[in-house]
Scaffold this motif. Structure first.
Motif, PDB file in Angstrom:
ATOM      1  N   LEU A  32       0.819  -1.216   0.000  1.00 38.17           N
ATOM      2  CA  LEU A  32       0.000   0.000   0.000  1.00 38.17           C
ATOM      3  C   LEU A  32       0.851   1.265   0.000  1.00 38.17           C
ATOM      4  O   LEU A  32       0.415   2.304  -0.497  1.00 38.17           O
ATOM      5  N   VAL A  33       2.061   1.177   0.552  1.00 38.94           N
ATOM      6  CA  VAL A  33       2.909   2.369   0.604  1.00 38.94           C
ATOM      7  C   VAL A  33       3.647   2.616  -0.706  1.00 38.94           C
ATOM      8  O   VAL A  33       4.196   3.711  -0.911  1.00 38.94           O
ATOM      9  N   LEU A  34       3.683   1.629  -1.595  1.00 38.42           N
ATOM     10  CA  LEU A  34       4.490   1.772  -2.806  1.00 38.42           C
ATOM     11  C   LEU A  34       4.064   2.952  -3.684  1.00 38.42           C
ATOM     12  O   LEU A  34       4.932   3.701  -4.155  1.00 38.42           O
ATOM     13  N   PRO A  35       2.768   3.154  -3.949  1.00 40.17           N
ATOM     14  CA  PRO A  35       2.406   4.336  -4.760  1.00 40.17           C
ATOM     15  C   PRO A  35       2.836   5.649  -4.106  1.00 40.17           C
ATOM     16  O   PRO A  35       3.273   6.575  -4.801  1.00 40.17           O
ATOM     17  N   VAL A  36       2.726   5.717  -2.792  1.00 42.00           N
ATOM     18  CA  VAL A  36       3.128   6.925  -2.077  1.00 42.00           C
ATOM     19  C   VAL A  36       4.634   7.123  -2.179  1.00 42.00           C
ATOM     20  O   VAL A  36       5.120   8.221  -2.506  1.00 42.00           O
ATOM     21  N   PHE A  37       5.392   6.072  -1.925  1.00 40.89           N
ATOM     22  CA  PHE A  37       6.845   6.177  -1.982  1.00 40.89           C
ATOM     23  C   PHE A  37       7.315   6.556  -3.383  1.00 40.89           C
ATOM     24  O   PHE A  37       8.217   7.386  -3.552  1.00 40.89           O
ATOM     25  N   ALA A  38       6.720   5.937  -4.402  1.00 37.57           N
ATOM     26  CA  ALA A  38       7.111   6.230  -5.784  1.00 37.57           C
ATOM     27  C   ALA A  38       6.813   7.691  -6.130  1.00 37.57           C
ATOM     28  O   ALA A  38       7.643   8.383  -6.742  1.00 37.57           O
ATOM     29  N   ALA A  39       5.635   8.162  -5.749  1.00 36.42           N
ATOM     30  CA  ALA A  39       5.260   9.546  -6.052  1.00 36.42           C
ATOM     31  C   ALA A  39       6.161  10.537  -5.319  1.00 36.42           C
ATOM     32  O   ALA A  39       6.591  11.549  -5.894  1.00 36.42           O
ATOM     33  N   VAL A  40       6.452  10.256  -4.061  1.00 33.90           N
ATOM     34  CA  VAL A  40       7.303  11.156  -3.281  1.00 33.90           C
ATOM     35  C   VAL A  40       8.697  11.240  -3.885  1.00 33.90           C
ATOM     36  O   VAL A  40       9.266  12.337  -4.030  1.00 33.90           O
ATOM     37  N   TYR A  41       9.259  10.103  -4.267  1.00 31.81           N
ATOM     38  CA  TYR A  41      10.598  10.139  -4.850  1.00 31.81           C
ATOM     39  C   TYR A  41      10.587  10.872  -6.189  1.00 31.81           C
ATOM     40  O   TYR A  41      11.491  11.675  -6.481  1.00 31.81           O
ATOM     41  N   GLN A  42       9.585  10.613  -6.999  1.00 29.34           N
ATOM     42  CA  GLN A  42       9.507  11.259  -8.305  1.00 29.34           C
ATOM     43  C   GLN A  42       9.321  12.770  -8.162  1.00 29.34           C
ATOM     44  O   GLN A  42       9.869  13.555  -8.952  1.00 29.34           O
ATOM     45  N   LEU A  43       8.580  13.189  -7.151  1.00 28.67           N
ATOM     46  CA  LEU A  43       8.296  14.610  -6.977  1.00 28.67           C
ATOM     47  C   LEU A  43       9.449  15.363  -6.320  1.00 28.67           C
ATOM     48  O   LEU A  43       9.696  16.527  -6.650  1.00 28.67           O
ATOM     49  N   ALA A  44      10.163  14.723  -5.385  1.00 27.99           N
ATOM     50  CA  ALA A  44      11.061  15.486  -4.524  1.00 27.99           C
ATOM     51  C   ALA A  44      12.532  15.135  -4.638  1.00 27.99           C
ATOM     52  O   ALA A  44      13.371  15.904  -4.165  1.00 27.99           O
ATOM     53  N   ALA A  45      12.874  14.022  -5.224  1.00 29.41           N
ATOM     54  CA  ALA A  45      14.288  13.635  -5.269  1.00 29.41           C
ATOM     55  C   ALA A  45      15.042  14.486  -6.279  1.00 29.41           C
ATOM     56  O   ALA A  45      14.481  14.933  -7.288  1.00 29.41           O
ATOM     57  N   PRO A  46      16.321  14.708  -6.040  1.00 27.86           N
ATOM     58  CA  PRO A  46      17.138  15.427  -7.031  1.00 27.86           C
ATOM     59  C   PRO A  46      17.307  14.592  -8.301  1.00 27.86           C
ATOM     60  O   PRO A  46      17.005  13.404  -8.328  1.00 27.86           O
ATOM     61  N   GLY A  47      17.830  15.228  -9.338  1.00 26.29           N
ATOM     62  CA  GLY A  47      18.091  14.523 -10.587  1.00 26.29           C
ATOM     63  C   GLY A  47      17.040  14.811 -11.641  1.00 26.29           C
ATOM     64  O   GLY A  47      16.014  15.447 -11.380  1.00 26.29           O
ATOM     65  N   THR A  48      17.292  14.308 -12.835  1.00 33.92           N
ATOM     66  CA  THR A  48      16.356  14.529 -13.938  1.00 33.92           C
ATOM     67  C   THR A  48      15.118  13.661 -13.762  1.00 33.92           C
ATOM     68  O   THR A  48      15.135  12.654 -13.040  1.00 33.92           O
ATOM     69  N   ARG A  49      14.052  14.035 -14.467  1.00 31.51           N
ATOM     70  CA  ARG A  49      12.804  13.283 -14.366  1.00 31.51           C
ATOM     71  C   ARG A  49      12.978  11.845 -14.843  1.00 31.51           C
ATOM     72  O   ARG A  49      12.470  10.904 -14.217  1.00 31.51           O
ATOM     73  N   LEU A  50      13.731  11.651 -15.920  1.00 36.05           N
ATOM     74  CA  LEU A  50      13.949  10.311 -16.442  1.00 36.05           C
ATOM     75  C   LEU A  50      14.771   9.479 -15.471  1.00 36.05           C
ATOM     76  O   LEU A  50      14.466   8.303 -15.219  1.00 36.05           O
ATOM     77  N   ASN A  51      15.810  10.083 -14.899  1.00 35.40           N
ATOM     78  CA  ASN A  51      16.643   9.361 -13.946  1.00 35.40           C
ATOM     79  C   ASN A  51      15.840   8.933 -12.727  1.00 35.40           C
ATOM     80  O   ASN A  51      15.972   7.801 -12.238  1.00 35.40           O
ATOM     81  N   ARG A  52      14.986   9.823 -12.231  1.00 37.90           N
ATOM     82  CA  ARG A  52      14.156   9.478 -11.071  1.00 37.90           C
ATOM     83  C   ARG A  52      13.194   8.348 -11.416  1.00 37.90           C
ATOM     84  O   ARG A  52      12.990   7.432 -10.610  1.00 37.90           O
ATOM     85  N   ALA A  53      12.605   8.402 -12.602  1.00 37.55           N
ATOM     86  CA  ALA A  53      11.661   7.358 -13.004  1.00 37.55           C
ATOM     87  C   ALA A  53      12.350   6.001 -13.126  1.00 37.55           C
ATOM     88  O   ALA A  53      11.810   4.974 -12.688  1.00 37.55           O
ATOM     89  N   LEU A  54      13.538   5.974 -13.705  1.00 40.86           N
ATOM     90  CA  LEU A  54      14.267   4.712 -13.850  1.00 40.86           C
ATOM     91  C   LEU A  54      14.633   4.139 -12.488  1.00 40.86           C
ATOM     92  O   LEU A  54      14.561   2.916 -12.274  1.00 40.86           O
ATOM     93  N   ARG A  55      15.020   4.996 -11.582  1.00 40.28           N
ATOM     94  CA  ARG A  55      15.359   4.524 -10.241  1.00 40.28           C
ATOM     95  C   ARG A  55      14.137   3.969  -9.514  1.00 40.28           C
ATOM     96  O   ARG A  55      14.229   2.959  -8.801  1.00 40.28           O
ATOM     97  N   VAL A  56      13.009   4.617  -9.678  1.00 36.79           N
ATOM     98  CA  VAL A  56      11.782   4.119  -9.062  1.00 36.79           C
ATOM     99  C   VAL A  56      11.422   2.744  -9.622  1.00 36.79           C
ATOM    100  O   VAL A  56      11.034   1.827  -8.877  1.00 36.79           O
ATOM    101  N   LEU A  57      11.557   2.580 -10.924  1.00 44.54           N
ATOM    102  CA  LEU A  57      11.265   1.279 -11.529  1.00 44.54           C
ATOM    103  C   LEU A  57      12.220   0.204 -11.010  1.00 44.54           C
ATOM    104  O   LEU A  57      11.803  -0.937 -10.753  1.00 44.54           O
ATOM    105  N   LEU A  58      13.487   0.546 -10.864  1.00 44.00           N
ATOM    106  CA  LEU A  58      14.452  -0.427 -10.362  1.00 44.00           C
ATOM    107  C   LEU A  58      14.121  -0.822  -8.926  1.00 44.00           C
ATOM    108  O   LEU A  58      14.127  -2.014  -8.582  1.00 44.00           O
ATOM    109  N   ALA A  59      13.834   0.160  -8.086  1.00 48.59           N
ATOM    110  CA  ALA A  59      13.481  -0.151  -6.697  1.00 48.59           C
ATOM    111  C   ALA A  59      12.189  -0.951  -6.630  1.00 48.59           C
ATOM    112  O   ALA A  59      12.050  -1.858  -5.799  1.00 48.59           O
ATOM    113  N   GLY A  60      11.238  -0.640  -7.508  1.00 46.32           N
ATOM    114  CA  GLY A  60      10.004  -1.411  -7.559  1.00 46.32           C
ATOM    115  C   GLY A  60      10.247  -2.856  -7.955  1.00 46.32           C
ATOM    116  O   GLY A  60       9.616  -3.781  -7.418  1.00 46.32           O
ATOM    117  N   ALA A  61      11.170  -3.063  -8.909  1.00 54.01           N
ATOM    118  CA  ALA A  61      11.507  -4.431  -9.316  1.00 54.01           C
ATOM    119  C   ALA A  61      12.139  -5.197  -8.163  1.00 54.01           C
ATOM    120  O   ALA A  61      11.860  -6.390  -7.964  1.00 54.01           O
TER     121      ALA A  61
END
Length: 648
Positions: free
Chosen positions: A209-238
């Motif tokens: 249940l926390v995964l959508p929240v964690f993914a959104a928070v990282y995508q919104l607030a983490a440093p780096g480019t949008r693509l880099n953040r998205a790839l990292r979220v996908l890797l952590a999700g995997a």
């Protein structure tokens, strides 16, 4: 991560920082922090560990823990009996620490409950570290104290129920995510995925249940480019997916003959156990969704659902004491930081914990029904938002009196309009809400005047502060206000130390609420422990042991309900027909007959409290009913013992 600033550094502040550096403490660590944290952890240990030797263990899970402690097959697969013929209806991960403790220390009730106490105290300590890195030492102490005194946390942390381990692992995941956002490093984000995957081993889909929240928070607030953040979220999700499904995949590739039958499934399918019985069937009108068997009233409680679920008269006193304050903090924490950069860490914390709270509230409100103790998983979010919110409100309050005046004779100007009013308003709101929650039962009505008086002292002291008011007076008023918010929930929490106000072993909750309270109020509740059989169970075990002549199984029982007290008392192979609900199609009548013919099984114990199955029909038609006086009972009651010896 920077703390919420309360005041601008002064000469005194700089002197204290220099002293801190010389003493080896963190630069912003006040002198009171370590003693205060130690006190909170001691209080948590006492509350969670009180009466651990007589803890009311969950009867079903307690039986499995004893069996898992004596057999590697039962340990890994979560076997209900020592032979591992059938599993429990959950993944075994939450019970591995309990089984190890019983293996180390012996079949004692305290040994089974000890890991729960440790997990609860670790959660308090870990939340303190996470909130401190986000919002500072004041917020961290308030959060730790709030979590410690949350009633459902106190009553649950000495019960053998998976939610304690789930909560600890998800808090660890939140800390890893916070570190990933702060440092822009990949490893903490991967670690977050690992923690979520391990949490899945304790309570399955609820961990996600926390995964959508964690993914959104990282995508919104983490440093780096949008693509880099998205790839990292996908890797952590995997990573989270791989760790989550590891046990399920191992069980799936293991031949059915080499592992126990998976309870709760109609086809011995691990995916049906996770995604059907413990997944879709919680939200679907079809109780047998995705290969699951139908649940019982014990596994599919009715009520405690809908949009008022968290605040009804049963669940509300367990968890909702700081719900209005947490919601206010989440909203204002985001709104007031609206002008900050995208990577603002203070706003990120409010988004993360607020999202955690919102998602769980939505899911609990839309599921078929929830035990009150399910809500323990949102206690860290409520506590973190309470601590972070009060720290933010305190910062705005202090800014009114520390702003530089335009002239020496003029009072300091407000830095944030009327924002300074949020602190006393939050105290008043929380105490008023405590009156609402306690009013239906008036359970701790004697504490309500105490809360009101403390709130008045705190609010008046904060409201009447002037330029020459002593800082000690202000600190005292703030302490009184915080104490006012805690005193009533603390009363409910402490009440659970009395078994009368601790709910049932299968559904722990504090206070005079719940379906079981009426029965407990009329009859003193008896704890469910390990190695503590009743006289009736002892007589039955003696009879079965005396008449056992080399059979593999001590007996077969109709559902876990009849096997639980025997398995907690003695670690013996017991064939549990039908699993937890009594409806799981194992063993078949043919399998049962084969065991009897092969002299692997002789006795069967049936009950009228569970549904009739082909296996129980076979017992009644092929076995001889034994007179109850033969095994120490005056009457059968709802039980009947059968002898299936072909020569009998």
């Amino acid at each position: 991560m920077t703390a919420i600033p309360a005041v601008q550094p002064t000469g005194a502040h700089r002197g204290r920082r220099a002293a801190s550096r010389r003493s080896g403490r963190p630069e912003d660590a006040p002198r009171w922090e370590r003693p205060a944290l130690a006190t909170v952890l001691v209080v948590a240990t006492l509350l969670y560990g009180w009466g651990i030797g007589h803890a009311a263990l969950h009867p079903f899970y307690g039986a499995a823990i004893r069996s898992m402690s004596g057999s590697w097959r039962a340990f890994f697969f979560g076997g209900l009996d020592s032979s591992g013929s059938i599993t429990i209806d959950k993944l075994p991960g939450a019970f591995w620490p309990d089984a190890v403790s019983v293996w180390l220390f012996g079949p004692h009730t305290w040994a089974a409950a000890l890991p729960q106490v440790v997990e609860g105290v670790l959660t308090v300590w870990l939340l303190h570290r996470i909130v401190r890195a986000w919002a500072g030492p004041f917020a961290a102490l308030v959060a730790a104290l709030t979590l410690t005194l949350t009633p459902v946390t106190v009553v649950l942390d000495r019960a053998t129920i998976p939610d304690t381990a789930l909560t600890l692992l998800l808090v660890a995941a939140a800390g890893a995510l916070q570190k990933a956002v702060r440092t822009e490093r990949l490893l903490p984000l991967i670690t977050c995925g690992i923690w979520v995957g391990l949490a899945f081993q304790t309570k399955m889909l609820q961990a996600w249940l926390v995964l959508p929240v964690f993914a959104a928070v990282y995508q919104l607030a983490a440093p780096g480019t949008r693509l880099n953040r998205a790839l990292r979220v996908l890797l952590a999700g995997a990573v989270a997916l791989a760790v989550s499904c590891s046990w399920v995949l191992i069980a799936w590739v293991t031949p059915a003959a080499s592992r126990p039958y998976l309870d709760g499934t109609s086809g011995n399918d691990p995916f049906a156990l996770v995604f059907g019985y413990n997944g879709l069937s919680r939200f679907s009108s079809d109780a047998t969704a995705f290969g699951a068997v139908a649940g019982t009233a014990a596994s599919r409680t009715t009520g405690n659902t809908g949009w008022d679920m968290l605040i009804n008269h049963t669940v509300g006193p367990q968890i909702a004491w700081f719900l209005p304050l947490a919601a206010l903090a989440a909203v204002l924490g985001v709104v007031w930081r609206a002008g900050q950069p995208r990577t603002d860490l203070l706003r990120t914390g409010f988004l993360m914990w607020g999202g955690w709270l919102a998602v769980h509230t939505l899911v609990f409100s839309s599921s078929n029904g929830n035990h009150a103790y399910y809500t323990a998983v949102i206690a860290p979010a409520l506590a973190a938002l309470t601590g972070g919110g009060l720290a933010l409100f305190r910062s705005e309050y202090e800014s009114k009196y520390t702003a530089v005046p335009e002239a020496q004779h003029e009072p300091a100007q407000e830095a944030g309009g009327r924002r300074h009013m949020a602190l006393p308003a939050a105290i008043v709101l929380t105490v008023a809400w405590a009156l609402v929650l306690d009013w239906p039962t008036r359970f701790v009505s004697w504490l309500l005047p105490v809360a009101v008086m403390l709130a008045l002292c705190g609010v008046v002291g904060l409201w009447t502060r002037g330029p020459r008011t002593s800082p000690r007076m202000v600190h005292g008023a703030l302490a009184a206000g915080i104490a006012a918010t805690l005193v009533v929930p603390a009363g409910w929490a402490v009440s659970s130390l009395n078994p009368l106000y601790a709910g049932a072993a299968t559904s722990p909750m504090t206070g005079p609420v719940g379906k079981t309270y009426g029965a407990h109020h009329r009859h003193a509740p008896r704890g469910v422990g390990l190695d503590q059989p009743s006289a009736r169970d002892t007589a039955l075990l003696d009879y079965l042991t005396t008449h056992r002549h080399g059979e593999k199984y001590l007996l077969a029982t109709q559902a876990a309900y009849t096997a639980e007290p025997l398995l907690r008392a003695k670690s013996e192979p017991v064939l549990v027909m039908g699993g937890f609900t009594g409806s799981t199609p194992f063993p078949t009548a043919q399998q049962l007959g084969g065991l009897v013919t092969a002299h692997q099984l002789r006795y069967a114990l049936l009950t009228t409290q569970r549904p009739t199955t082909p296996a129980t029909i076979w017992v009644k038609s092929h076995c001889t009913r034994i007179r109850p006086t033969a095994y120490g009972r005056r009457t059968d009651g709802s039980f009947a013992l059968y002898d299936c010896n072909p020569q009998a």
